[in-house]
Design an enzyme around this catalytic site. Structure first.
Site, mmCIF file in Angstrom:
data_model
loop_
_atom_site.group_PDB
_atom_site.id
_atom_site.type_symbol
_atom_site.label_atom_id
_atom_site.label_comp_id
_atom_site.label_asym_id
_atom_site.label_seq_id
_atom_site.Cartn_x
_atom_site.Cartn_y
_atom_site.Cartn_z
ATOM 1 N N GLY A 111 0.796 -1.213 0.000
ATOM 2 C CA GLY A 111 0.000 0.000 0.000
ATOM 3 C C GLY A 111 0.824 1.256 0.000
ATOM 4 C CB THR A 112 3.115 2.825 -1.631
ATOM 5 O OG1 THR A 112 3.677 1.993 -0.627
ATOM 6 C CG2 THR A 112 3.958 4.081 -1.744
ATOM 7 C CB VAL A 113 -0.376 7.169 -2.989
ATOM 8 C CG1 VAL A 113 -1.665 6.376 -2.844
ATOM 9 C CG2 VAL A 113 -0.111 8.000 -1.736
ATOM 10 C CG MET B 89 2.624 2.829 -6.515
ATOM 11 S SD MET B 89 1.171 3.877 -6.363
ATOM 12 C CE MET B 89 1.616 5.251 -7.416
#
Length: 526
Positions: free
Chosen positions: A346-348, A428
């Site tokens: 989970g990354t932006v 990401m």
């Protein structure tokens, strides 16, 4: 955009403009563009985009996450590390009986740093009032917004793994399930929280009302985070590390992030002339895979909070060391140096460039999707689980302990040429990030692909056990050749495994941007 510079095209064309925002959600990109149109600069736009992403893509980041950034202010690069430390009361013995570090709950929660990065960037570089940067996010949290397809899929997955956490269930599964594609989701608790952060320039989160709520929740659930843990947090301004490659220079933030892996890899790769091998040939991909394996072996053994590292990160970038590592590569055979690569789901990533020449590379994450599963009651704050980045290996510099920053997977990237800005980018997706940086660099600077093509073409991915996962699009002959050299090829991993790129290239008169089709976002500009 002349063909001589970027001859390779994909099904989508890159975006060209003098002001550009590229990220993984259209509403967040529009929030950044609106700040530029209101007279803000790239930093104002990147903060507004980042804040909005916590609302419209909570599956990948949140108010309770960490953030890092590299800023070209028009004259030089600045780096900021917003990763938080573990609670001071953590001790190794709290975890030593476990087989692996926890993945959910309070024993994974480190102090969130994203809010502090928003405030610090605004104070140092911003032109618009801090409160104004929150307006789009607060509006979406209050009025709601329709869920995009890939976010809906990630939300559905999180509903299965996190529904045992009552506040997560109450806040993010309001109908007893994840919202569906196109369904409207709103969260007034998030809106109220963002209003508090905006009105206090972040103070409420670390030393005020929100901090008190975080500590109360921790105490109630058996966590060890204290008011002092939050109050003592501050982001750190750092000088990016750099490594030359051909006639460009790649810049990454220093540890505790894994940007060092990308620098080691590109430094070793510079000992070879990659461009003499055809793009996506077995020779080209084999070389890239092998340099990354060596880089991952190094950071697995040594990377940690820089206060605890036993070897200066600069020593991994010295010419003699890179020369010695390059000699280990056999063009005809795969190697298997010991390495372990942490998972991240989970990354932006977002990047912004403005007409005055400011460029910002920014990344923000809760770690595994929504993070720890902990949601602070009445706030909409999902707390990160970055404590998973520690190791239980006794004596390792990254051994779990109190008051310490964990190994971090999220890394913003930046490229200069002759001390001038050239590319702001990121990919990401956990340990795909360092791998993605190498693939983007080589596609653009060795093979002349435009930013959108460099993002869209198929990727490969080194798994934790050194298998090579590939996306559709590579030739069967090339994959067979890699197999003959000792690589184990797999083809059944989900698209999300291969990350999501956003990138802005500085042209002679403006910028050229690309946004990854593997995410819901886009690049827009004017």
């Amino acid at each position: 955009m002349p063909d001589s510079k970027f001859p390779s095209y994909s099904h989508r064309v890159p975006v060209t403009a003098r002001n550009i925002v590229a990220t993984s959600q259209p509403r967040a990109a529009q929030a950044g563009i609106n700040m530029l149109k209101k007279g803000g600069n790239a930093v104002d736009a990147v903060i507004a985009t980042a804040i909005t992403l916590t609302v419209v893509e909570p599956t990948s980041n949140g108010i309770g996450g960490d953030a890092f950034a590299i800023v070209w202010d028009g004259k030089q690069l600045h780096g900021i590390n917003g990763s938080g430390r573990s609670p001071k009361a953590w001790i190794y013995e709290r975890f030593s009986h476990l087989d692996k570090t926890p993945q959910r709950g309070w024993d994974t929660v480190t102090v969130p740093g994203a809010v502090s990065v928003w405030a610090a960037l605004s104070e140092k570089f911003g032109q618009l009032p801090f409160e104004q940067l929150f307006e789009p996010a607060i509006r979406y949290a209050t009025d709601g917004f329709p869920i995009t397809p890939k976010t809906a899929r990630a939300w559905k997955s999180a509903a299965t793994t996190l529904n045992e956490f009552p506040e997560f269930y109450k806040t993010f599964l309001p109908h007893g399930r994840a919202p569906k594609v196109g369904e409207i989701f709103s969260c007034e608790d998030q809106a109220k929280t963002l209003e508090l952060i905006a009105g206090t320039k972040g103070e409420s989160f670390y030393r005020g009302e929100l901090a008190e709520k975080i500590v109360a929740c921790s105490r109630k659930d058996g966590g060890l985070m204290t008011f002092d843990d939050l109050a003592s947090h501050k982001p750190e301004w750092v000088t990016p590390l750099s490594q030359d490659y051909q006639d460009i220079t790649l810049h990454e933030l220093p540890p505790n992030g894994q940007g060092l892996a990308a620098l080691i890899a590109i430094g070793i790769l510079d000992r070879f002339d990659l461009s003499k091998y055809p793009m996506d040939s077995a020779d080209s991909i084999h070389l890239q895979i092998e340099v990354l394996k060596l880089a991952f072996a190094d950071i697995k053994a040594h990377l940690a909070d820089p206060e605890y590292m036993k070897i200066d990160p600069y020593k991994f970038l010295k010419h003699d060391y890179l020369d010695s590592r390059a000699k280990l590569i056999d063009l005809n055979n795969a190697s298997f140096p010991k390495s372990g690569i942490p998972y991240d789901g989970g990354t932006v990533y977002l990047t912004v460039a403005d007409s005055d020449g400011m460029m910002v590379s920014f990344i923000q994450s809760n770690y595994m999707g929504f993070g720890s599963g902990i949601v602070i009651p009445g706030t909409g704050i999902s707390m990160q689980n970055r404590g998973c980045g520690f190791t239980l290996e006794k004596g390792h510099p990254n051994q779990v302990d109190g008051g310490k920053r964990p190994y971090h997977t999220i890394i913003p990237g930046f490229v200069t040429k002759k001390d001038a800005p050239l590319l702001s980018f990121g990919v990401m997706g956990g340990h795909m990030q360092a791998q993605g940086h190498i693939q983007i660099i080589t596609r653009i600077f060795d093979y002349g692909q435009n930013p959108q093509a460099a993002s869209d073409f198929p990727r490969w991915y080194i798994t934790e056990d050194s298998k090579i996962a590939v996306e559709p699009g590579f030739s069967a002959d090339m994959l067979n050749e890699l197999t003959s050299r000792g690589h184990t090829i797999i083809t059944d991993l989900d698209e999300s495994t291969f990350g999501g790129a956003q990138l802005i290239y500085k042209s002679d008169d403006g910028y050229i941007a690309g946004s990854d089709h593997r995410k819901d976002g886009l690049a827009i500009g004017f």
